[in-house]
Design a protein around this motif. Sequence first.
Motif, PDB file in Angstrom:
ATOM      1  N   GLU A  69      -6.986   4.825   6.340  1.00 39.47           N
ATOM      2  CA  GLU A  69      -6.853   5.506   7.504  1.00 39.47           C
ATOM      3  C   GLU A  69      -6.241   6.899   7.540  1.00 39.47           C
ATOM      4  N   LEU A  70      -6.911   7.820   8.383  1.00 41.43           N
ATOM      5  CA  LEU A  70      -6.402   9.330   8.016  1.00 41.43           C
ATOM      6  C   LEU A  70      -5.851   9.377   9.750  1.00 41.43           C
ATOM      7  N   VAL A 105       4.990  11.712  14.551  1.00 40.78           N
ATOM      8  CA  VAL A 105       5.820  11.282  13.586  1.00 40.78           C
ATOM      9  C   VAL A 105       6.100   9.884  13.388  1.00 40.78           C
ATOM     10  N   SER A 106       6.708   9.516  14.734  1.00 38.59           N
ATOM     11  CA  SER A 106       7.219   7.993  14.708  1.00 38.59           C
ATOM     12  C   SER A 106       6.303   6.989  14.806  1.00 38.59           C
ATOM     13  N   GLY A 120       0.730  -1.097  -0.065  1.00 35.72           N
ATOM     14  CA  GLY A 120       0.062   0.010  -0.002  1.00 35.72           C
ATOM     15  C   GLY A 120       0.899   1.209   0.242  1.00 35.72           C
ATOM     16  N   TYR A 121       0.149   2.365   0.509  1.00 33.44           N
ATOM     17  CA  TYR A 121       0.676   3.547   0.255  1.00 33.44           C
ATOM     18  C   TYR A 121       0.618   4.320   1.690  1.00 33.44           C
ATOM     19  N   ALA A 122       1.574   5.254   1.857  1.00 39.29           N
ATOM     20  CA  ALA A 122       1.291   6.092   3.035  1.00 39.29           C
ATOM     21  C   ALA A 122       1.831   7.530   2.626  1.00 39.29           C
ATOM     22  N   ALA A 181       3.615   3.012   9.005  1.00 42.61           N
ATOM     23  CA  ALA A 181       3.752   2.869   7.351  1.00 42.61           C
ATOM     24  C   ALA A 181       5.231   2.138   7.007  1.00 42.61           C
ATOM     25  N   ARG A 182       5.867   1.292   7.992  1.00 40.88           N
ATOM     26  CA  ARG A 182       6.981   0.874   7.587  1.00 40.88           C
ATOM     27  C   ARG A 182       7.038  -0.031   6.469  1.00 40.88           C
ATOM     28  N   ASP A 183       6.072  -0.687   5.811  1.00 43.58           N
ATOM     29  CA  ASP A 183       5.760  -1.449   5.113  1.00 43.58           C
ATOM     30  C   ASP A 183       5.338  -1.001   3.701  1.00 43.58           C
ATOM     31  N   LYS A 184       4.838   0.324   3.717  1.00 43.28           N
ATOM     32  CA  LYS A 184       4.320   1.033   2.550  1.00 43.28           C
ATOM     33  C   LYS A 184       5.424   2.024   1.735  1.00 43.28           C
TER      34      LYS A 184
END
Length: 132
Positions: A89-90, A117-118, A3-5, A124-127
Amino acid sequence: MSGYAIVLASRELSRVQAVSTIASVAAASDVPVQIFATMEGLLPFRTETVESGDFDFGPVGAKMLEADGAEMPLFYEQFAQAKGIGDIELYACEMAMDLLETDLDDYVDVFDDTLGVSGFLNRARDKQVVFV
């Protein structure tokens, strides 16, 4: 990649609208999307901004505001619709909200939660991360 972040840091209506369109199409295509509204990117989501229509916009944004809502739902409507269709997700940035002295009640009801941020980068680490 799963996916995307998208990091949304712009308050310009056409950019916020582009993020909502891309996220909506991805979610409808079964591609998970996470959006992190930070810095100036939070401002268009303020309830008072949405109600007054006081957005920052250029020529394309002006045309969006002139369009019939049925023809072109604005970003907050598009995000709400997309959440009913797919995996989207937002998140609102905690730091920016602290600086603005706001909380989620000050924004239109599209955010799932607040994150730092962290926390966002951890989710989002896999995006693939895109910055707008």
